[in-house]
Design an enzyme around this catalytic site. Sequence first.
Site, PDB file in Angstrom:
ATOM      1  N   HIS A 142       6.929  13.979  12.476  1.00 40.89           N
ATOM      2  CA  HIS A 142       5.689  14.465  11.878  1.00 40.89           C
ATOM      3  C   HIS A 142       5.207  15.772  12.502  1.00 40.89           C
ATOM      4  CE1 HIS A 142       2.283  14.454   9.389  1.00 40.89           C
ATOM      5  NE2 HIS A 142       2.003  13.163   9.392  1.00 40.89           N
ATOM      6  N   ASP A 358      15.135  14.832  -9.104  1.00 41.57           N
ATOM      7  CA  ASP A 358      16.261  14.422  -9.944  1.00 41.57           C
ATOM      8  C   ASP A 358      17.547  15.052  -9.399  1.00 41.57           C
ATOM      9  OD1 ASP A 358      18.119  13.820 -11.874  1.00 41.57           O
ATOM     10  OD2 ASP A 358      16.920  14.526 -13.564  1.00 41.57           O
TER      11      ASP A 358
END
Length: 431
Positions: A142, A358
């Site tokens: 993070h 995708d």
Amino acid sequence: MEVEIISREKVKPSSPTPHPLKIYRFSLLDQIIPSTFFPAVLYFLPESDSDTSQKIHILKESLSLNLTRFYPFAGIINDDLSVRCNDEGIPFFVAKVRGNLQDFLSRPDLLVITKFLPIEFKFDTANCFECGGMAISIVVAHNVADGMTVSAFFRGWAAAARSTGEEICPKFIGRDLFPSIDTMERESKLFCHDFFKFLRLGKYVTRRYLFDASVIAKLKARSASSDASSPTSIEVVSAFIWKCYMKVFADKSDLEKPFILTHPVNLRRRADPALPDESFGNFLWLTAAQCNSPADTNLKDLASEVRRAVRKIDNGFIKVLQNNGFYENLEETRKVLPEGANCLAFSSWCKFGLYGVDFGWGKPIWISSFVSGDSPAMMANSVTLMDTRFGDGVEAWLILDEKYVAAFEENEDIQNDVLVNPSPLQFGKKI
């Protein structure tokens, strides 16, 4: 559901990182983030002519291409201030899942999700189900990047896999806009020091709740103010969950302590002009809403308080931060983070565009968040908000101390308005 690692290797950038970029230096906003890790898992249904080995090949080749642009991910964290971009590459695991993805999605066992994550929280795993479906997981440090950066990374990876010529290029502007403070003490790191004081030792469990479009519309109607300002879906769902959480304490002595709701705010969309979504790194600041009399507070009041807290982080706040005003903003934030408060910590992954990813075999059917295991841990009661597949609802992933869960779910509003862990195959379908 058994998951077996069948291969492991390191994927390196397809081109070496230029020498002037060998050290990636953190911004001020990276500095104040703790050295923790967070995951995301994207689930893809099988195709009729699914070729898993070809998909794995495409994933590795496109990942290598994408790492030339997102080059800090292929390096090693040097210290609190930088990443050494040595092109070492990232671990890439392939796992075989004994089971059918649709069976798992029909009734998700949230604890199973931890099996889909890279072992020892290393970077990336492609989980291949017997049916040809896939669960692609990623784990990120993070203090290197936030959720928006992870979304950009996924979108860039997918674009490279489709070979359409489209490129998602990160913008390395964080350090220029928010220079680091090399002498900063740990006590001045907002997310490291101020938030960690709300951690508690306990046995935490994960629950998943779905707010569909009709429920969100009803909550917004209940929360509308006379000044015609309407809370966003995120604000009103946050206020609703906060209200239900506070009701758990209605008969407890803890009711005497203030209740706070914290939310990291994405500064990219608060700046004027807005910063690109592809801005690499962390662009977050913590804000907090406070309630001292939960028994006398309705949903409209709480939604208004959440909205006020979020709106406080505006372009003026950002300008102060950019003009040596870090400690000034830090002091203002600390005023609403009182020691000993009952804290419910929120974060939001909504509107990040992950459902548009995708790789060439369709978009994700579902995206899952972090799941707490069933062992004692030091955590804060927390909520991660996620989009539903068509963007018309909100999923709330709650990590609660086990002793609060029963009372939380007995709440009449939860029972009447919220779907508890529904199948991702059923909700959010277009009519």
